[in-house]
Design an enzyme around this catalytic site. Structure first.
Site, PDB file in Angstrom:
ATOM      1  N   CYS A  68       4.014   9.201   0.752  1.00 54.13           N
ATOM      2  CA  CYS A  68       2.720   9.775   0.362  1.00 54.13           C
ATOM      3  C   CYS A  68       2.919  10.702  -0.830  1.00 54.13           C
ATOM      4  CB  CYS A  68       2.131  10.553   1.541  1.00 54.13           C
ATOM      5  SG  CYS A  68       0.619  11.428   1.096  1.00 54.13           S
ATOM      6  N   HIS A 124       4.379   4.334  12.897  1.00 55.59           N
ATOM      7  CA  HIS A 124       4.594   4.241  11.442  1.00 55.59           C
ATOM      8  C   HIS A 124       5.646   5.303  11.085  1.00 55.59           C
ATOM      9  CE1 HIS A 124       2.707   4.025   7.222  1.00 55.59           C
ATOM     10  NE2 HIS A 124       3.409   5.145   7.141  1.00 55.59           N
ATOM     11  N   ARG A 140       0.853  -1.211   0.000  1.00 50.75           N
ATOM     12  CA  ARG A 140       0.000   0.000   0.000  1.00 50.75           C
ATOM     13  C   ARG A 140       0.888   1.260   0.000  1.00 50.75           C
ATOM     14  NH1 ARG A 140      -0.515   4.690   2.591  1.00 50.75           N
ATOM     15  NH2 ARG A 140      -0.342   3.655   4.603  1.00 50.75           N
ATOM     16  N   ASP A 141       1.540   1.543   1.118  1.00 49.95           N
ATOM     17  CA  ASP A 141       2.373   2.748   1.209  1.00 49.95           C
ATOM     18  C   ASP A 141       3.467   2.697   0.150  1.00 49.95           C
ATOM     19  OD1 ASP A 141       3.556   5.083   2.220  1.00 49.95           O
ATOM     20  OD2 ASP A 141       3.243   4.496   4.284  1.00 49.95           O
ATOM     21  N   ASN A 144       9.319   4.249   3.787  1.00 51.46           N
ATOM     22  CA  ASN A 144       9.147   3.811   5.182  1.00 51.46           C
ATOM     23  C   ASN A 144      10.436   3.184   5.694  1.00 51.46           C
ATOM     24  OD1 ASN A 144       6.435   3.581   3.746  1.00 51.46           O
ATOM     25  ND2 ASN A 144       5.802   3.278   5.860  1.00 51.46           N
ATOM     26  N   HIS A 185       8.759   6.902   8.590  1.00 53.42           N
ATOM     27  CA  HIS A 185       9.466   6.994   7.308  1.00 53.42           C
ATOM     28  C   HIS A 185      10.906   7.384   7.623  1.00 53.42           C
ATOM     29  CE1 HIS A 185       6.234   6.551   4.245  1.00 53.42           C
ATOM     30  NE2 HIS A 185       5.512   6.676   5.338  1.00 53.42           N
TER      31      HIS A 185
END
Ligand code: COA
Ligand code: ZN
Length: 327
Positions: free
Chosen positions: A242, A209, A17-18, A251, A211
């Site tokens: 993002c 979460h 996803r990310d 990430n 990065h």
């Protein structure tokens, strides 16, 4: 792998996803399904399969339904997806998602840039999603973006972060993910913020979460775990970011974080060799080098052969030793 201190961490994979949302090349659906199936056997608590966002906003994940439908769901793994609004929740429900990972930003500017809504408009949408989820008996986690700073606004007041957490806690969400969307967090900030929010809501499932935009991702992970966080998002190969946050990069890399935590004696439940092998496959899929380090260097105790002329070196050293003893 059982750790001496018996402490268990839950590892969430977000590469599909990310990670994929940020790739310029569309990753074919077959490859997404094959990668997720492979990852499912590596010990994750949770895999964020895709997002149910608008295909205009995130074209890379326009095949969310098909991916959800085709993956082999392994019992014990929670298959989740990012959901920004009621339309996304309807799609996620049709795909029989195990959990909604709803999303909004604590920064007004980032929320507008990313989701094209004010924070209040997002909250209204997400209130509708939570109602839908309750009816369907699906758990809800909320990912709050820019908790440790916004690339457009700078510092985000702690009161704003706490305020949004209170509003979601009042709606009885099961979990909150504290997202460092563009790697602005630093360890002392992480420790203080995490300790504070955990103390306020001990029964909430908290996730961090990070990065690695400024190289602080691993240090922030240690700070979060020391503060009591037991669930961590991370991305195989360190891909991610993002597309609507200026300066966003990947990430923290799953293989790097898992390697570090296992060295420190934490039980992650993860198969590190399997991760390193999966990262090599991922590199082929994305068609560029990965930023992760353990996928290249291997485990810290990985043994390398000595130099090819090692026997000569030993012989010369021994001869020199003889001369020194008997000059
Ligand atoms: N899934 C699929 N399509 C959706 C959708 C969803 N969840 N939400 C809206 N749409 C569609 C609408 O049906 C509409 O389609 P149409 O043009 O064919 O009529 C179109 O998208 C625009 O709808 P609108 O409600 O006006 O959305 P918007 O353009 O204001 O965008 C979001 C709002 C939230 C849908 C969009 O900004 C988005 O998906 N953002 C996600 C960003 C993201 O994932 N960032 C990275 C993760 S942090
Ligand atoms: Zn992220």
């Amino acid at each position: 792998m059982k750790a001496g201190n018996g402490k268990r961490l839950l590892i969430n994979e977000v590469a599909t996803r990310d990670g994929f949302q940020m790739e310029s090349r569309f990753i074919p659906t077959d490859d997404k399904v094959a990668l997720i199936d492979r990852l499912s056997g590596l010990g994750y608590a949770r895999i964020e399969v895709t997002s149910f966002t608008s295909a205009k906003a995130i074209p890379a994940l326009r095949d969310g339904e098909e991916v959800m439908q085709r993956i082999a769901r392994r019992p014990g793994v929670v298959y989740t997806a990012l959901v920004p609004n009621v339309r996304g929740a309807e799609r996620a429900l049709e795909s029989r998602i195990d959990e909604f990972n709803i999303v909004m930003s604590v920064s007004e500017t980032h929320n507008l840039a990313n989701l094209r809504m004010t924070r209040e408009q997002s909250f209204a949408q997400l209130t509708g999603v939570i109602a839908l989820a309750k009816q369907a008996g699906v758990p809800v986690n909320v990912s709050l973006s820019c908790v440790f700073g916004c690339p457009m606004e700078g510092e985000v007041p702690l009161a704003a972060v706490r305020g949004w957490i209170e509003r979601f806690a009042a709606l009885e969400v099961q979990g909150v993910t504290l997202c460092d969307t563009t790697g602005m967090a630093y360890p002392t900030q992480v420790q203080a913020l995490c300790e504070g929010v955990i103390a306020g809501h001990r029964r909430m499932d908290w996730t961090a979460h990070f990065h690695n935009t400024r190289g602080m991702g691993l240090a922030n992970t240690v700070a979060a775990v020391e503060a009591g966080i037991r669930r961590l998002d991370m991305s195989l190969g360190g891909i991610g970011g993002c597309p609507y946050a200026p300066g966003a990069t990947g990430n923290v890399a799953t293989e790097d974080v898992v390697h570090m935590l296992q060295c420190m004696g934490w039980d992650t439940g993860m198969d590190l060799d399997g991760l390193i092998a999966a990262a090599a496959e991922l590199e082929v899929l994305v068609q560029h080098g990965l930023s992760s380090q353990v996928s290249r260097a291997g485990h810290r105790l990985m043994r390398h052969a000595p130099p090819a002329d090692f026997n000569d070196i030993v012989a010369r050293a021994q001869a020199r030793g003889q001369k020194e003893l008997h000059p």
